[in-house]
Design an enzyme around this catalytic site. Structure first.
Site, PDB file in Angstrom:
ATOM      1  N   LYS A  51       0.843  -1.207   0.000  1.00 39.65           N
ATOM      2  CA  LYS A  51       0.000   0.000   0.000  1.00 39.65           C
ATOM      3  C   LYS A  51       0.882   1.262   0.000  1.00 39.65           C
ATOM      4  CE  LYS A  51      -3.901  -1.969   2.572  1.00 39.65           C
ATOM      5  NZ  LYS A  51      -4.937  -1.750   1.563  1.00 39.65           N
ATOM      6  N   LYS A  53       4.044   1.515  -0.960  1.00 39.73           N
ATOM      7  CA  LYS A  53       4.793   1.605  -2.218  1.00 39.73           C
ATOM      8  C   LYS A  53       3.920   2.205  -3.327  1.00 39.73           C
ATOM      9  CE  LYS A  53       7.573  -1.458  -5.143  1.00 39.73           C
ATOM     10  NZ  LYS A  53       6.811  -2.094  -6.198  1.00 39.73           N
ATOM     11  N   ARG A  74      10.268  -4.348  10.058  1.00 38.32           N
ATOM     12  CA  ARG A  74      10.894  -5.468  10.770  1.00 38.32           C
ATOM     13  C   ARG A  74       9.820  -6.352  11.404  1.00 38.32           C
ATOM     14  NH1 ARG A  74       8.452  -5.076  14.824  1.00 38.32           N
ATOM     15  NH2 ARG A  74       8.723  -3.798  16.673  1.00 38.32           N
ATOM     16  N   SER A  80      12.074 -11.606  21.403  1.00 38.63           N
ATOM     17  CA  SER A  80      11.550 -10.320  21.907  1.00 38.63           C
ATOM     18  C   SER A  80      10.055 -10.409  22.181  1.00 38.63           C
ATOM     19  CB  SER A  80      11.742  -9.155  20.942  1.00 38.63           C
ATOM     20  OG  SER A  80      12.833  -9.278  20.198  1.00 38.63           O
ATOM     21  N   ASP A 103       2.932  -4.967  18.112  1.00 31.48           N
ATOM     22  CA  ASP A 103       4.074  -4.523  17.289  1.00 31.48           C
ATOM     23  C   ASP A 103       4.924  -5.703  16.788  1.00 31.48           C
ATOM     24  OD1 ASP A 103       5.172  -5.220  19.716  1.00 31.48           O
ATOM     25  OD2 ASP A 103       6.573  -3.543  19.796  1.00 31.48           O
ATOM     26  N   LYS A 143       6.520  12.936  24.039  1.00 31.56           N
ATOM     27  CA  LYS A 143       6.781  12.300  25.341  1.00 31.56           C
ATOM     28  C   LYS A 143       7.632  13.252  26.190  1.00 31.56           C
ATOM     29  CE  LYS A 143       6.446   7.370  24.711  1.00 31.56           C
ATOM     30  NZ  LYS A 143       7.109   6.083  24.910  1.00 31.56           N
ATOM     31  N   GLU A 170       2.100  -2.369  13.419  1.00 31.73           N
ATOM     32  CA  GLU A 170       2.409  -1.064  14.010  1.00 31.73           C
ATOM     33  C   GLU A 170       3.073  -0.186  12.961  1.00 31.73           C
ATOM     34  OE1 GLU A 170       4.547   0.464  18.039  1.00 31.73           O
ATOM     35  OE2 GLU A 170       5.866  -0.067  16.385  1.00 31.73           O
ATOM     36  N   HIS A 186      17.799   6.308  21.191  1.00 28.28           N
ATOM     37  CA  HIS A 186      17.692   4.854  21.384  1.00 28.28           C
ATOM     38  C   HIS A 186      19.077   4.254  21.670  1.00 28.28           C
ATOM     39  CE1 HIS A 186      16.930   0.635  20.081  1.00 28.28           C
ATOM     40  NE2 HIS A 186      15.803   0.859  20.715  1.00 28.28           N
TER      41      HIS A 186
HETATM   42  P1  0O2 Z   1      11.408  -1.534  19.201  1.00 33.96           P
HETATM   43  O1  0O2 Z   1      12.646  -2.338  19.224  1.00 33.96           O
HETATM   44  O2  0O2 Z   1      11.611  -0.158  18.628  1.00 33.96           O
HETATM   45  O3  0O2 Z   1      10.235  -2.235  18.617  1.00 33.96           O
HETATM   46  P2  0O2 Z   1       4.082  -1.032  23.708  1.00 33.96           P
HETATM   47  O4  0O2 Z   1       4.897  -1.201  22.446  1.00 33.96           O
HETATM   48  O5  0O2 Z   1       2.647  -0.662  23.440  1.00 33.96           O
HETATM   49  O6  0O2 Z   1       4.241  -2.183  24.622  1.00 33.96           O
HETATM   50  P3  0O2 Z   1       4.478   1.622  24.552  1.00 33.96           P
HETATM   51  O7  0O2 Z   1       5.703   2.331  25.050  1.00 33.96           O
HETATM   52  O8  0O2 Z   1       3.192   1.930  25.240  1.00 33.96           O
HETATM   53  O9  0O2 Z   1       4.778   0.079  24.521  1.00 33.96           O
HETATM   54  O10 0O2 Z   1       4.248   1.890  23.032  1.00 33.96           O
HETATM   55  P4  0O2 Z   1       4.578   3.170  22.218  1.00 33.96           P
HETATM   56  O11 0O2 Z   1       4.522   4.373  23.088  1.00 33.96           O
HETATM   57  O12 0O2 Z   1       3.650   3.144  21.049  1.00 33.96           O
HETATM   58  O13 0O2 Z   1       6.106   2.959  21.780  1.00 33.96           O
HETATM   59  C1  0O2 Z   1       6.500   1.802  21.128  1.00 33.96           C
HETATM   60  C2  0O2 Z   1       7.707   2.030  20.215  1.00 33.96           C
HETATM   61  O14 0O2 Z   1       7.881   3.412  19.922  1.00 33.96           O
HETATM   62  C3  0O2 Z   1       9.015   1.583  20.820  1.00 33.96           C
HETATM   63  O15 0O2 Z   1       9.203   0.240  20.540  1.00 33.96           O
HETATM   64  C4  0O2 Z   1      10.021   2.459  20.079  1.00 33.96           C
HETATM   65  O16 0O2 Z   1      10.254   1.964  18.774  1.00 33.96           O
HETATM   66  C5  0O2 Z   1       9.270   3.762  19.941  1.00 33.96           C
HETATM   67  N1  0O2 Z   1       9.482   4.657  21.089  1.00 33.96           N
HETATM   68  C6  0O2 Z   1       8.583   4.955  22.049  1.00 33.96           C
HETATM   69  N2  0O2 Z   1       9.098   5.820  22.921  1.00 33.96           N
HETATM   70  C7  0O2 Z   1      10.349   6.086  22.525  1.00 33.96           C
HETATM   71  C8  0O2 Z   1      11.401   6.930  23.032  1.00 33.96           C
HETATM   72  O17 0O2 Z   1      11.276   7.608  24.040  1.00 33.96           O
HETATM   73  N3  0O2 Z   1      12.578   6.937  22.338  1.00 33.96           N
HETATM   74  C9  0O2 Z   1      12.765   6.200  21.210  1.00 33.96           C
HETATM   75  N4  0O2 Z   1      13.952   6.286  20.597  1.00 33.96           N
HETATM   76  N5  0O2 Z   1      11.797   5.389  20.716  1.00 33.96           N
HETATM   77  C10 0O2 Z   1      10.604   5.330  21.359  1.00 33.96           C
HETATM   78  P5  0O2 Z   1       9.970  -0.717  21.530  1.00 33.96           P
HETATM   79  O18 0O2 Z   1       9.015  -1.775  21.948  1.00 33.96           O
HETATM   80  O19 0O2 Z   1      10.634   0.056  22.615  1.00 33.96           O
HETATM   81  O20 0O2 Z   1      11.100  -1.396  20.726  1.00 33.96           O
END
Ligand code: 0O2
Length: 230
Positions: A51, A53, A74, A80, A103, A143, A170, A186
């Site tokens: 979609k 692309k 990914r 994980s 996700d 945030k 996601e 990160h």
């Molecule tokens: P990865 O390796 O990136 O997949 P949830 O995922 O619902 O359990 P949350 O925090 O409620 O957890 O979800 P949210 O707020 O939608 O954030 C999920 C993803 O957003 C994270 O995935 C990160 O990729 C990104 N993210 C959220 N907050 C931050 C932040 O403060 N800094 C950075 N750099 N990235 C953020 P994961 O699961 O952490 O890992």
């Protein structure tokens, strides 16, 4: 088999005493169940990427411009997924995981301008087969650490041989500046094992503000240039 059990999936590759034929059969069944579970997510990921692309190509042909700068995707590894399941205290059951971890399939899109984020989100969420399960708008409300991005959980139907599965994907959409900040933050977060010194946290917060003011300035420039062209 409805349970996610990595110890069974990995049994074949573990060194140690030879396994019984029953253990071998269990390992094969566990691996098949996991592959089947993840297959739906891979299908959903491919559908969403197609979609995106199509939209990108159409924009380039019709408008000589695309709101999409870069797309990456990914699949979350079984390890994980398991870690998240345990962290949340969920049952290691595929149905429970499907209903709670959104996700497993993830796509990230970077755009040049803030308004492109919403243009793109509207175009994708308005498609008839896409259902919006969740919206987290960290662009409108960053945030506390400065993180900005639009997060959508979208569900798309995946047509299998005997059924249709609604599978969540996601989608993170952000500008190049927001992405630059997020990838550095990160790396720093993990470098300090999630315990970042206060002065670095404060500097990152400032850097997020700088990135945001660059985004705002670029948006104003773009509006001005567009108004001059018409
Ligand atoms: P990865 O390796 O990136 O997949 P949830 O995922 O619902 O359990 P949350 O925090 O409620 O957890 O979800 P949210 O707020 O939608 O954030 C999920 C993803 O957003 C994270 O995935 C990160 O990729 C990104 N993210 C959220 N907050 C931050 C932040 O403060 N800094 C950075 N750099 N990235 C953020 P994961 O699961 O952490 O890992």
């Amino acid at each position: 088999m409805s349970r996610l059990d990595l110890s069974l999936v990995e049994i074949e590759v573990r060194s140690g005493p030879p396994i019984t034929s029953e253990q071998f059969a269990q390992a094969v069944a566990a691996r098949k169940a996991l592959s089947r579970f993840l297959m739906g997510y891979r299908g959903a990921l491919e559908e969403m990427l197609t979609k995106i692309k199509i939209l990108k190509e159409e924009f380039e042909i019709v408008h000589d411009y695309s709101p999409i700068e870069h797309v990456s995707s990914r699949m979350k590894s079984p390890e994980s997924i398991m870690a998240k399941v345990d962290l949340r205290g969920l049952e290691r059951d595929f149905t429970v995981i499907r209903g709670n971890i959104f996700d497993i399939a993830g796509i990230r899109i970077t755009c040049s301008f803030i308004s492109d984020i919403y243009t793109l989100a509207d175009m994708l969420t308005n498609q008839k087969d896409v259902e919006v399960l969740q919206v987290k708008d960290y662009v409108a409300e960053p945030k506390p650490n400065g993180y900005q991005s639009l997060h959508l959980i979208l569900s798309v139907p995946v047509f299998l041989s005997d059924r249709v599965e609604e599978v969540p994907v996601e989608l993170q959409i952000r500008t190049v500046a927001m992405d630059f900040w997020a990838s550095l933050e990160h790396k720093i977060y993990y470098k300090f094992d999630k315990d970042v010194p206060a002065h670095i946290v404060a500097e990152l917060r400032q850097a997020a503000e700088v990135a945001n003011s660059l985004d705002q300035k670029m948006e104003r420039l773009r509006t001005e240039v567009n108004s001059l062209q018409t």
